[in-house]
Scaffold this motif. Structure first.
Motif, PDB file in Angstrom:
ATOM      1  N   MET A 325       0.692  -1.234   0.047  1.00  0.00           N
ATOM      2  CA  MET A 325       0.113  -0.264  -0.038  1.00  0.00           C
ATOM      3  C   MET A 325       0.993   1.289  -0.108  1.00  0.00           C
ATOM      4  O   MET A 325       1.413   1.871   1.135  1.00  0.00           O
ATOM      5  N   THR A 326       1.212   1.700  -1.126  1.00  0.00           N
ATOM      6  CA  THR A 326       2.282   2.834  -1.086  1.00  0.00           C
ATOM      7  C   THR A 326       1.769   4.200  -1.071  1.00  0.00           C
ATOM      8  O   THR A 326       2.353   5.128  -0.793  1.00  0.00           O
ATOM      9  N   GLU A 327       0.337   4.362  -1.103  1.00  0.00           N
ATOM     10  CA  GLU A 327      -0.359   5.528  -0.884  1.00  0.00           C
ATOM     11  C   GLU A 327      -1.586   5.028   0.052  1.00  0.00           C
ATOM     12  O   GLU A 327      -2.316   4.328  -0.127  1.00  0.00           O
ATOM     13  N   VAL A 328      -1.514   5.619   1.377  1.00  0.00           N
ATOM     14  CA  VAL A 328      -2.594   5.387   2.358  1.00  0.00           C
ATOM     15  C   VAL A 328      -3.428   6.612   2.381  1.00  0.00           C
ATOM     16  O   VAL A 328      -3.013   7.747   2.466  1.00  0.00           O
ATOM     17  N   PHE A 329      -4.718   6.327   2.000  1.00  0.00           N
ATOM     18  CA  PHE A 329      -5.755   7.402   1.861  1.00  0.00           C
ATOM     19  C   PHE A 329      -6.152   7.960   3.435  1.00  0.00           C
ATOM     20  O   PHE A 329      -5.634   6.929   4.347  1.00  0.00           O
ATOM     21  N   ASN A 330      -6.654   8.797   3.449  1.00  0.00           N
ATOM     22  CA  ASN A 330      -7.186   9.418   5.148  1.00  0.00           C
ATOM     23  C   ASN A 330      -7.996   8.117   5.765  1.00  0.00           C
ATOM     24  O   ASN A 330      -7.875   7.812   6.664  1.00  0.00           O
ATOM     25  N   ARG A 331      -8.693   7.844   4.646  1.00  0.00           N
ATOM     26  CA  ARG A 331      -9.401   6.212   5.453  1.00  0.00           C
ATOM     27  C   ARG A 331      -8.850   4.836   4.338  1.00  0.00           C
ATOM     28  O   ARG A 331      -8.935   5.000   3.137  1.00  0.00           O
ATOM     29  N   TYR A 332      -8.049   4.163   5.102  1.00  0.00           N
ATOM     30  CA  TYR A 332      -7.180   3.223   4.475  1.00  0.00           C
ATOM     31  C   TYR A 332      -8.050   2.282   3.486  1.00  0.00           C
ATOM     32  O   TYR A 332      -7.870   2.114   2.454  1.00  0.00           O
ATOM     33  N   TYR A 333      -9.231   2.010   3.812  1.00  0.00           N
ATOM     34  CA  TYR A 333     -10.158   0.937   3.181  1.00  0.00           C
ATOM     35  C   TYR A 333     -10.685   1.748   2.127  1.00  0.00           C
ATOM     36  O   TYR A 333     -11.296   0.873   1.234  1.00  0.00           O
ATOM     37  N   ASP A 334     -10.697   2.835   1.920  1.00  0.00           N
ATOM     38  CA  ASP A 334     -11.117   3.420   0.524  1.00  0.00           C
ATOM     39  C   ASP A 334     -10.523   3.307  -0.555  1.00  0.00           C
ATOM     40  O   ASP A 334     -11.066   3.192  -1.735  1.00  0.00           O
ATOM     41  N   TYR A 335      -9.022   2.472  -0.254  1.00  0.00           N
ATOM     42  CA  TYR A 335      -8.519   2.156  -1.373  1.00  0.00           C
ATOM     43  C   TYR A 335      -9.361   0.897  -2.086  1.00  0.00           C
ATOM     44  O   TYR A 335      -9.253   0.585  -3.295  1.00  0.00           O
ATOM     45  N   PHE A 336      -9.932  -0.104  -1.308  1.00  0.00           N
ATOM     46  CA  PHE A 336     -10.843  -1.074  -1.820  1.00  0.00           C
ATOM     47  C   PHE A 336     -12.461  -0.616  -2.044  1.00  0.00           C
ATOM     48  O   PHE A 336     -13.026  -1.046  -2.870  1.00  0.00           O
ATOM     49  N   ASP A 337     -12.717   0.276  -1.298  1.00  0.00           N
ATOM     50  CA  ASP A 337     -14.191   0.874  -1.271  1.00  0.00           C
ATOM     51  C   ASP A 337     -14.769   1.863  -2.181  1.00  0.00           C
ATOM     52  O   ASP A 337     -15.691   2.020  -2.482  1.00  0.00           O
ATOM     53  N   VAL A 338     -13.694   2.564  -2.670  1.00  0.00           N
ATOM     54  CA  VAL A 338     -13.955   3.542  -3.572  1.00  0.00           C
ATOM     55  C   VAL A 338     -13.296   3.324  -4.924  1.00  0.00           C
ATOM     56  O   VAL A 338     -12.041   3.215  -5.053  1.00  0.00           O
ATOM     57  N   ASP A 339     -13.950   3.245  -6.068  1.00  0.00           N
ATOM     58  CA  ASP A 339     -13.595   3.174  -7.256  1.00  0.00           C
ATOM     59  C   ASP A 339     -12.597   3.996  -8.061  1.00  0.00           C
ATOM     60  O   ASP A 339     -11.504   3.710  -8.603  1.00  0.00           O
ATOM     61  N   ASP A 340     -13.024   5.325  -7.853  1.00  0.00           N
ATOM     62  CA  ASP A 340     -12.301   6.459  -8.485  1.00  0.00           C
ATOM     63  C   ASP A 340     -11.443   7.075  -7.359  1.00  0.00           C
ATOM     64  O   ASP A 340     -11.934   7.930  -6.417  1.00  0.00           O
ATOM     65  N   HIS A 341     -10.025   6.977  -7.262  1.00  0.00           N
ATOM     66  CA  HIS A 341      -9.188   7.439  -6.306  1.00  0.00           C
ATOM     67  C   HIS A 341      -8.582   8.779  -6.367  1.00  0.00           C
ATOM     68  O   HIS A 341      -8.074   9.476  -5.555  1.00  0.00           O
ATOM     69  N   SER A 342      -9.172   9.335  -7.566  1.00  0.00           N
ATOM     70  CA  SER A 342      -8.516  10.663  -7.941  1.00  0.00           C
ATOM     71  C   SER A 342      -8.977  11.873  -6.879  1.00  0.00           C
ATOM     72  O   SER A 342      -8.131  12.744  -6.878  1.00  0.00           O
ATOM     73  N   GLY A 343     -10.259  11.700  -6.370  1.00  0.00           N
ATOM     74  CA  GLY A 343     -10.529  12.698  -5.416  1.00  0.00           C
ATOM     75  C   GLY A 343     -10.119  12.439  -3.967  1.00  0.00           C
ATOM     76  O   GLY A 343     -10.556  13.214  -3.197  1.00  0.00           O
ATOM     77  N   LEU A 344      -9.453  11.142  -3.596  1.00  0.00           N
ATOM     78  CA  LEU A 344      -8.965  10.896  -2.284  1.00  0.00           C
ATOM     79  C   LEU A 344      -7.801  11.510  -1.649  1.00  0.00           C
ATOM     80  O   LEU A 344      -6.794  11.822  -2.393  1.00  0.00           O
ATOM     81  N   THR A 345      -7.700  12.120  -0.479  1.00  0.00           N
ATOM     82  CA  THR A 345      -6.659  12.470  -0.031  1.00  0.00           C
ATOM     83  C   THR A 345      -5.648  11.601   0.407  1.00  0.00           C
ATOM     84  O   THR A 345      -5.797  10.626   1.303  1.00  0.00           O
ATOM     85  N   VAL A 346      -4.387  11.638   0.126  1.00  0.00           N
ATOM     86  CA  VAL A 346      -3.209  10.721   0.438  1.00  0.00           C
ATOM     87  C   VAL A 346      -2.781  11.304   2.038  1.00  0.00           C
ATOM     88  O   VAL A 346      -2.429  12.394   2.026  1.00  0.00           O
ATOM     89  N   ALA A 347      -2.811  10.457   2.961  1.00  0.00           N
ATOM     90  CA  ALA A 347      -2.055  10.642   4.243  1.00  0.00           C
ATOM     91  C   ALA A 347      -0.778  10.290   4.334  1.00  0.00           C
ATOM     92  O   ALA A 347      -0.155  10.912   5.115  1.00  0.00           O
ATOM     93  N   GLU A 348      -0.117   9.189   3.721  1.00  0.00           N
ATOM     94  CA  GLU A 348       0.867   8.408   3.775  1.00  0.00           C
ATOM     95  C   GLU A 348       1.497   8.011   2.574  1.00  0.00           C
ATOM     96  O   GLU A 348       0.839   7.431   1.869  1.00  0.00           O
ATOM     97  N   TYR A 349       2.931   8.393   2.251  1.00  0.00           N
ATOM     98  CA  TYR A 349       3.316   7.884   0.884  1.00  0.00           C
ATOM     99  C   TYR A 349       4.672   7.290   1.156  1.00  0.00           C
ATOM    100  O   TYR A 349       5.538   7.941   1.835  1.00  0.00           O
ATOM    101  N   TYR A 350       4.835   6.142   0.606  1.00  0.00           N
ATOM    102  CA  TYR A 350       6.077   5.576   0.679  1.00  0.00           C
ATOM    103  C   TYR A 350       6.714   5.365  -0.669  1.00  0.00           C
ATOM    104  O   TYR A 350       6.498   4.714  -1.525  1.00  0.00           O
TER     105      TYR A 350
END
Length: 537
Positions: A325-350
């Protein structure tokens, strides 16, 4: 025939439901003797054998992964004996896990084979015997790799045995291969539906022959048989599923799965944190406490990917993004639950090693101003890890449906054998006789990942082990891979920050390669001539 002491488990009698998961059934109103003599009763007994896999693989991952080149502790301590070897003794934490669970599985298998001679004859009976023989062979294969020679018992024993001996590892391997050859002649060749089929047996036969090929008692044709069985299991099937899709939650029964441990929410409903798997709990730093329950997984901060593991990936290899998980969104599971990631805020980046210049990091920060950026080389295990998100999360095993718990709460199937592993088994086996064929098998795996094809000059056992690391990270193979190939001491010492070669020094000038026979098994044995593994005497 040698007898062995083991606890007589109270078997959880189970049935396959319509969705191929193992479900419980209450049989308290009938006697075992009369019930198992019926077709229905025998079927539940066979299914109970499948249920034993949950206990073998569903708990802690230490015996499969700790103390290797790929995983090390971050903030929370792993069992020091299994993870660092210096404190490894017959009484060490976790040493007996496979010993006890595998012998319970063997007792369950012996019971089923005993009743197969007494039960009602059906058209599926021979297939079920073949399935049970595979499961018994698998348990013995785990035991012989982990502890060396162990006691072989093939008779159903309905009362405790207090005196037992050890068979040699050579005898155990011969028994495993005989069991699997019989299984191959009995099971069917249908597509995988949760039950053992010919392809599962071929895959395991390939791995058993490959493993024995490195032993002093190897047969002269072990490498060639490993290659042949692997090719039989491959059967011309290409690796066609994108790596990311391969690991999408809910897609475990895909066309590349050869054999797996089956779980389900329905089967776990009576004990949601005790009947599933813990695989989702490892391979990451801590991702938050109860305040984020439902928004992020609960992780152990142990078995975190080492610097070596992270550094094995190259730009363009799709397994980098498919594994971590190279980019963790504000809500981690939005990676799986939201189809379009373009509007999500990245909280952690590796940051990967190919995008870690000051300019690269500055550009990413400008585009993602709320992100905490973890530069390459700074998110791997060390004794100074004290905060959340400090090691890169492995996402392959994430289960958004799992209760927020450190226990066995995941209901995702746990994959034991899959097609890419079969290709890599073939590559390792062909390395001895046909390097060109070995390269073809290995490059089939790399091509699916969009990785640069390996060349003949690249190919050796270390490159194959590196490829197995990239493809199979976290999949419960690594300790066995290093032990099989004789690379455990070298690679663990080189790449695990808490291990050096001296950690492996044991008694009698022996190295701590095999794990010790558990002390409670030694103590309960009335045969006082039963030998402990020499490094622990």
């Amino acid at each position: 025939m040698k007898n062995i002491l083991f606890g007589l488990a109270i078997l959880s009698i189970t049935l396959f439901s319509c969705d191929d998961y193992l479900e419980e059934d209450n049989l308290s109103n009938v006697t075992a003797e009369s019930f198992y003599n019926t077709a229905e009763g025998f079927e539940t007994l066979v299914n109970a054998n499948y249920a034993q896999l949950k206990d073998i693989y569903g708990g802690d991952a230490w015996l499969f992964a700790a103390g290797t080149d790929l995983y090390a502790e971050g903030r929370d301590q792993e069992p020091p004996g299994l993870s660092q070897y210096t404190q490894l003794t017959p009484s060490s934490q976790g040493v007996g896990q496979l010993y006890s669970t595998c012998y319970k599985a063997i007792q369950s298998a012996n019971m089923a084979i005993y009743y197969s001679d007494l039960t009602e004859q059906t058209s599926d009976l021979s297939k079920r015997i073949g399935e049970v023989k595979y499961l018994r062979a698998n348990a013995y294969f785990l035991l012989v790799q982990t502890y060396g020679g162990v006691g072989l018992v093939t008779d159903y024993i309905d009362s405790p045995v207090l005196t037992f001996d050890r068979n040699s590892a050579e005898e155990v391997y011969a028994f495993i291969i005989s069991e699997l050859e019989q299984s191959l002649s009995l099971v069917d060749g249908s597509s995988y539906n949760g039950r053992v089929n010919k392809r599962a047996v071929q895959h395991l036969l390939a791995k058993v022959h490959l493993t024995r090929a490195y032993e002093s008692f190897a047969a002269s044709d072990d490498f060639s048989k490993a290659a042949s069985y692997a090719d039989d299991a491959i059967n011309g099937q290409a690796l066609s599923i994108p790596f990311e899709e391969l690991w999408r939650p809910g897609n475990e029964m895909n066309a590349e799965t050869i054999f797996s441990v089956q779980f389900s929410e329905a089967a776990n409903s009576t004990n949601p944190t005790g009947l599933g798997s813990k695989q989702h709990y490892y391979f990451s730093s801590y991702l938050g406490g109860s305040e984020v329950a439902g928004d992020a997984p609960y992780r152990s901060y142990t078995l975190c990917p080492t610097a070596f593991a992270v550094g094995l990936f190259e730009e363009g290899d799709e397994r980098w993004e498919g594994t971590f998980m190279t980019e963790v969104f504000n809500r981690y599971y939005d990676y799986f639950d939201v189809d379009d990631h373009s509007g999500l805020t990245v909280a952690e980046y590796y940051a990967p090693k190919w995008a870690s210049s000051d300019a690269d990091l500055a550009a990413y920060a400008a585009a993602n101003p709320e992100a905490t950026i973890h530069p390459y080389g700074e998110y791997v295990p060390s004794q100074n890890r004290n905060f959340d998100y400090e090691t890169i999360p492995v996402k392959k095993f994430d289960d958004p449906k799992a209760p927020f718990s450190s226990n066995r709460s995941s209901t995702r199937d746990l994959i034991l054998s899959r097609l890419a592993d079969t290709y890599l088994i073939a590559a390792e086996a062909y390395l001895q006789s046909s390097p060109a064929t070995a390269l073809q098998r290995l490059n089939a795996v790399r091509e699916r990942a969009n990785a640069t094809p390996a060349t003949a000059a690249d190919l050796d056992i270390d490159y194959i082990l590196d490829e197995r690391a990239r493809e199979l990270l976290g999949e419960y193979h690594r300790w066995f891979d290093l032990k099989r190939t004789g690379k455990l001491v070298e690679r663990a010492s080189m790449y695990h920050y808490l291990i050096n070669e001296g950690n492996f020094a044991g008694a009698n000038g022996e190295l701590k390669i095999l794990r010790p026979i558990p002390q409670d098994a030694i103590d309960l044995n009335q045969n006082k001539d039963f030998p402990q593994n020499p490094a622990y005497n």
